[in-house]
Scaffold this active site. Structure first.
Site, PDB file in Angstrom:
ATOM      1  CB  CYS A  48     -11.973  89.033 -21.677  1.00 30.10           C
ATOM      2  SG  CYS A  48     -10.424  88.164 -21.627  1.00 30.10           S
ATOM      3  CG  HIS A  49      -6.884  92.443 -22.987  1.00 32.10           C
ATOM      4  ND1 HIS A  49      -6.971  92.846 -21.677  1.00 32.10           N
ATOM      5  CD2 HIS A  49      -6.499  93.513 -23.692  1.00 32.10           C
ATOM      6  CE1 HIS A  49      -6.644  94.113 -21.596  1.00 32.10           C
ATOM      7  NE2 HIS A  49      -6.356  94.551 -22.793  1.00 32.10           N
ATOM      8  CB  THR A  50      -9.333  86.441 -25.478  1.00 34.70           C
ATOM      9  OG1 THR A  50      -8.483  86.268 -24.355  1.00 34.70           O
ATOM     10  CG2 THR A  50      -9.043  85.370 -26.485  1.00 34.70           C
ATOM     11  CG  HIS A  70     -14.252  84.730 -23.847  1.00 34.52           C
ATOM     12  ND1 HIS A  70     -13.905  85.899 -24.488  1.00 34.52           N
ATOM     13  CD2 HIS A  70     -13.343  84.539 -22.877  1.00 34.52           C
ATOM     14  CE1 HIS A  70     -12.813  86.364 -23.937  1.00 34.52           C
ATOM     15  NE2 HIS A  70     -12.449  85.574 -22.951  1.00 34.52           N
ATOM     16  CD  GLU A  71     -14.381  88.105 -18.191  1.00 36.48           C
ATOM     17  OE1 GLU A  71     -13.172  87.841 -18.248  1.00 36.48           O
ATOM     18  OE2 GLU A  71     -14.802  89.216 -17.836  1.00 36.48           O
ATOM     19  CB  CYS A 100     -15.199  65.861 -22.279  1.00 38.37           C
ATOM     20  SG  CYS A 100     -13.800  64.767 -21.941  1.00 38.37           S
ATOM     21  CB  CYS A 103     -10.259  63.372 -22.255  1.00 36.01           C
ATOM     22  SG  CYS A 103      -9.979  64.905 -21.354  1.00 36.01           S
ATOM     23  CB  CYS A 106     -11.762  65.201 -17.889  1.00 30.55           C
ATOM     24  SG  CYS A 106     -12.109  66.647 -18.921  1.00 30.55           S
ATOM     25  CB  CYS A 114     -11.062  69.141 -21.494  1.00 32.98           C
ATOM     26  SG  CYS A 114     -12.229  68.091 -22.357  1.00 32.98           S
ATOM     27  NE  ARG A 118      -5.858  70.909 -24.388  1.00 33.49           N
ATOM     28  CZ  ARG A 118      -4.731  70.190 -24.470  1.00 33.49           C
ATOM     29  NH1 ARG A 118      -3.722  70.623 -25.196  1.00 33.49           N
ATOM     30  NH2 ARG A 118      -4.634  69.037 -23.842  1.00 33.49           N
ATOM     31  CB  CYS A 178     -12.574  84.602 -19.107  1.00 36.41           C
ATOM     32  SG  CYS A 178     -10.966  84.694 -19.922  1.00 36.41           S
ATOM     33  NE  ARG A 373     -12.746  91.081 -17.449  1.00 31.87           N
ATOM     34  CZ  ARG A 373     -11.521  91.138 -17.972  1.00 31.87           C
ATOM     35  NH1 ARG A 373     -10.950  92.289 -18.253  1.00 31.87           N
ATOM     36  NH2 ARG A 373     -10.871  90.013 -18.242  1.00 31.87           N
TER      37      ARG A 373
HETATM   38  P1  NAD Z   1      -3.820  93.949 -19.536  1.00 31.91           P
HETATM   39  O1  NAD Z   1      -3.309  94.406 -20.844  1.00 31.91           O
HETATM   40  O2  NAD Z   1      -4.993  94.618 -18.925  1.00 31.91           O
HETATM   41  O3  NAD Z   1      -2.656  94.011 -18.460  1.00 31.91           O
HETATM   42  C1  NAD Z   1      -1.325  93.732 -18.757  1.00 31.91           C
HETATM   43  C2  NAD Z   1      -0.452  94.716 -17.970  1.00 31.91           C
HETATM   44  O4  NAD Z   1       0.908  94.324 -18.165  1.00 31.91           O
HETATM   45  C3  NAD Z   1      -0.577  96.178 -18.451  1.00 31.91           C
HETATM   46  O5  NAD Z   1      -0.889  97.010 -17.341  1.00 31.91           O
HETATM   47  C4  NAD Z   1       0.825  96.481 -19.016  1.00 31.91           C
HETATM   48  O6  NAD Z   1       1.224  97.824 -18.776  1.00 31.91           O
HETATM   49  C5  NAD Z   1       1.698  95.498 -18.255  1.00 31.91           C
HETATM   50  N1  NAD Z   1       2.949  95.151 -18.930  1.00 31.91           N
HETATM   51  C6  NAD Z   1       3.167  94.890 -20.246  1.00 31.91           C
HETATM   52  N2  NAD Z   1       4.458  94.589 -20.459  1.00 31.91           N
HETATM   53  C7  NAD Z   1       5.081  94.648 -19.264  1.00 31.91           C
HETATM   54  C8  NAD Z   1       6.424  94.443 -18.849  1.00 31.91           C
HETATM   55  N3  NAD Z   1       7.388  94.106 -19.702  1.00 31.91           N
HETATM   56  N4  NAD Z   1       6.700  94.584 -17.536  1.00 31.91           N
HETATM   57  C9  NAD Z   1       5.752  94.932 -16.642  1.00 31.91           C
HETATM   58  N5  NAD Z   1       4.458  95.156 -16.998  1.00 31.91           N
HETATM   59  C10 NAD Z   1       4.135  95.012 -18.288  1.00 31.91           C
HETATM   60  O7  NAD Z   1      -4.089  92.344 -19.717  1.00 31.91           O
HETATM   61  P2  NAD Z   1      -4.955  91.322 -18.847  1.00 31.91           P
HETATM   62  O8  NAD Z   1      -6.353  91.270 -19.358  1.00 31.91           O
HETATM   63  O9  NAD Z   1      -4.750  91.561 -17.396  1.00 31.91           O
HETATM   64  O10 NAD Z   1      -4.273  89.928 -19.288  1.00 31.91           O
HETATM   65  C11 NAD Z   1      -2.934  89.670 -18.957  1.00 31.91           C
HETATM   66  C12 NAD Z   1      -2.386  88.477 -19.749  1.00 31.91           C
HETATM   67  O11 NAD Z   1      -3.042  87.271 -19.364  1.00 31.91           O
HETATM   68  C13 NAD Z   1      -2.603  88.591 -21.268  1.00 31.91           C
HETATM   69  O12 NAD Z   1      -1.413  88.163 -21.911  1.00 31.91           O
HETATM   70  C14 NAD Z   1      -3.716  87.603 -21.529  1.00 31.91           C
HETATM   71  O13 NAD Z   1      -3.693  87.125 -22.858  1.00 31.91           O
HETATM   72  C15 NAD Z   1      -3.356  86.533 -20.525  1.00 31.91           C
HETATM   73  N6  NAD Z   1      -4.429  85.537 -20.216  1.00 31.91           N
HETATM   74  C16 NAD Z   1      -4.010  84.253 -20.016  1.00 31.91           C
HETATM   75  C17 NAD Z   1      -4.913  83.254 -19.706  1.00 31.91           C
HETATM   76  C18 NAD Z   1      -4.436  81.851 -19.417  1.00 31.91           C
HETATM   77  O14 NAD Z   1      -5.269  80.963 -19.236  1.00 31.91           O
HETATM   78  N7  NAD Z   1      -3.112  81.594 -19.340  1.00 31.91           N
HETATM   79  C19 NAD Z   1      -6.282  83.586 -19.612  1.00 31.91           C
HETATM   80  C20 NAD Z   1      -6.692  84.935 -19.784  1.00 31.91           C
HETATM   81  C21 NAD Z   1      -5.732  85.893 -20.095  1.00 31.91           C
HETATM   82 ZN    ZN Z   2     -11.982  66.127 -21.227  1.00 33.45          ZN
END
Ligand code: NAD
Ligand code: ZN
Length: 380
Positions: A48-50, A70-71, A100, A103, A106, A114, A118, A178, A373
């Site tokens: 995943c991206h993270t 993590h996935e 947990c 808390c 939770c 959590c 977290r 994830c 993926r």
């Molecule tokens: P990804 O890079 O595969 O997809 C992001 C898409 O956004 C790309 O296709 C890109 O071209 C497009 N993009 C970028 N800037 C843009 C703009 N200004 N306008 C329109 N489109 C735009 O990423 P992903 O794996 O799908 O993750 C997306 C986001 O979700 C990331 O920021 C990631 O960190 C976040 N995320 C958040 C959580 C959470 O719990 N909040 C969990 C997992 C991932």
């Molecule tokens: Zn908790």
């Protein structure tokens, strides 16, 4: 009891020694789980991206050597003291954030944040004793997000493991631990579009397409996908995205383009880019009176959200969500059931498969933005 319980297990792991450098598959020792911990045999993991952000360590604290990942999905090998709700042989999804059960978060029906478990991206050790369970020749290797799934065996806090239906195929449901649950939950749990409504999805990566999948499940009739990358549009059709907007192809702000397309704005929007401009557009493109915008993307740490307060006074709602508002242990089993009941489609997210020895290729795909993926099998 498994015959390895209580003993250190030597096994293969993909160790990251330096930012941006290929992972090295090598033998590590995985210590037995301590109180409230569980040792899991990982069967499948995805990337995943993270993982990529922290491996590149550009805007992040560099912590090396480290075992990322993590996935994933796996099977409980042994449990530490005090673990009563998981047993050897249970099928589990490790999650980067936990539950947990005790808390204030939770205990709240509304929160999944959590206090104890977290997400903590800068911690490379286990909570109970501040030590790592991974070592090479006695030297510790850092954990990542409390999961470290790029290893044949890993140790995870029991509060970060969701026990799931043993009949569910682990090579598919691993992606629910994830990104896919995050996007899906952002739509189903937070944006909550009504049947027949319009939904705008900003960012058509895996998270955005999972948000689109949520819109399809909720019965939205128009799903407008917004992305700067035109290549994303073809794939997105499989996810029920009905119309596309590329902000680069318009000389007016994208929120205005959407307002014109929808007679004043969409009913719901979900932002999955992490880009601050897209966040503002996602908010300003919802209809006044009832529109709800949900932010999912993780912004640059210095980004500031700016909009005219009148946009809120005109009865638009701005929300944000973490892991799609799902409580990992309580809610993930039912997300898995949605897949088993054929309500949720997962296969379309899986664009690549590799063996563990080829894990560096999965990083290459993600760096190039190829596919959604990639499932890595630990067995071959
Ligand atoms: P990804 O890079 O595969 O997809 C992001 C898409 O956004 C790309 O296709 C890109 O071209 C497009 N993009 C970028 N800037 C843009 C703009 N200004 N306008 C329109 N489109 C735009 O990423 P992903 O794996 O799908 O993750 C997306 C986001 O979700 C990331 O920021 C990631 O960190 C976040 N995320 C958040 C959580 C959470 O719990 N909040 C969990 C997992 C991932
Ligand atoms: Zn908790």
């Amino acid at each position: 009891m498994s015959n390895t319980a209580g003993l250190a297990i030597p096994c293969k792991a993909a160790v990251s020694w330096e930012a941006g450098k290929p992972l090295v598959i090598q033998q590590v020792e995985v210590a037995p789980p301590q109180a409230m911990e569980v040792r899991v045999k990982i069967k499948y993991t995805s990337l995943c991206h993270t993982d990529l952000y922290f491996w590149e360590a550009k805007g992040q604290t560099p912590i090396f050597p480290r075992i990322f990942g993590h996935e994933a999905a796996g099977i409980v090998e042994s449990v530490g003291k005090g673990v009563s709700d998981l047993q050897v042989g249970d099928h589990v999804l490790p999650v980067f954030t936990g539950e947990c059960g005790d808390c204030a978060h939770c205990r709240s029906e509304e929160s999944n944040m959590c206090d104890l478990l977290r997400i903590n991206t800068d911690r490379g050790v286990m909570l109970s004793d501040g030590k790592s369970r991974f070592s090479i020749n006695g030297n510790p290797i850092n954990h990542f997000l409390g999961t470290s799934t790029f290893s044949e065996y890993t140790v995870v806090h029991s509060g970060c493991l969701a026990k799931v239906d043993p009949l569910a195929p682990l090579d598919k449901i691993c992606i629910l631990s994830c990104g896919i649950s995050t996007g899906l939950g952002a739509t189903l749990n937070v944006a909550k579009p009504k049947k027949g409504s319009s939904v705008a999805i900003f960012g058509l990566g895996a998270v955005g397409l999972a948000a689109a999948e949520g819109a399809r499940i909720a019965g939205a009739s128009r799903v407008i996908g917004i992305d700067l990358n035109r290549n994303r549009f073809e794939e997105a059709k499989k996810f029920g995205v009905t119309e596309f907007v590329n902000p680069k192809e318009h000389d007016i702000p994208v929120q205005q383009v959407i307002a014109e397309m929808t007679n004043g704005g969409v009913d719901r929007s979900v932002e999955c880019t992490g880009n601050i401009n897209a966040m503002v557009s996602a908010f300003e493109c919802v209809h006044d009176g009832w529109g709800v915008a949900v932010l999912v993307g993780v912004p640059n740490k210095d980004a500031v959200f700016m909009t005219k307060p009148i946009n809120l006074l005109n009865e638009r709602t701005l929300r944000g969500t973490f892991f799609g508002n799902y409580k990992p242990r309580t809610d993930l089993p039912s997300v898995v059931n949605m897949y088993m009941n054929k309500k949720l489609e997962l296969d379309k997210f899986i664009t690549h498969r590799l063996s563990f020895s080829e894990i560096n290729k999965a990083f290459e795909y993600m760096v190039k933005g190829e596919g959604l993926r990639c499932i890595i099998s630990m067995e071959d």
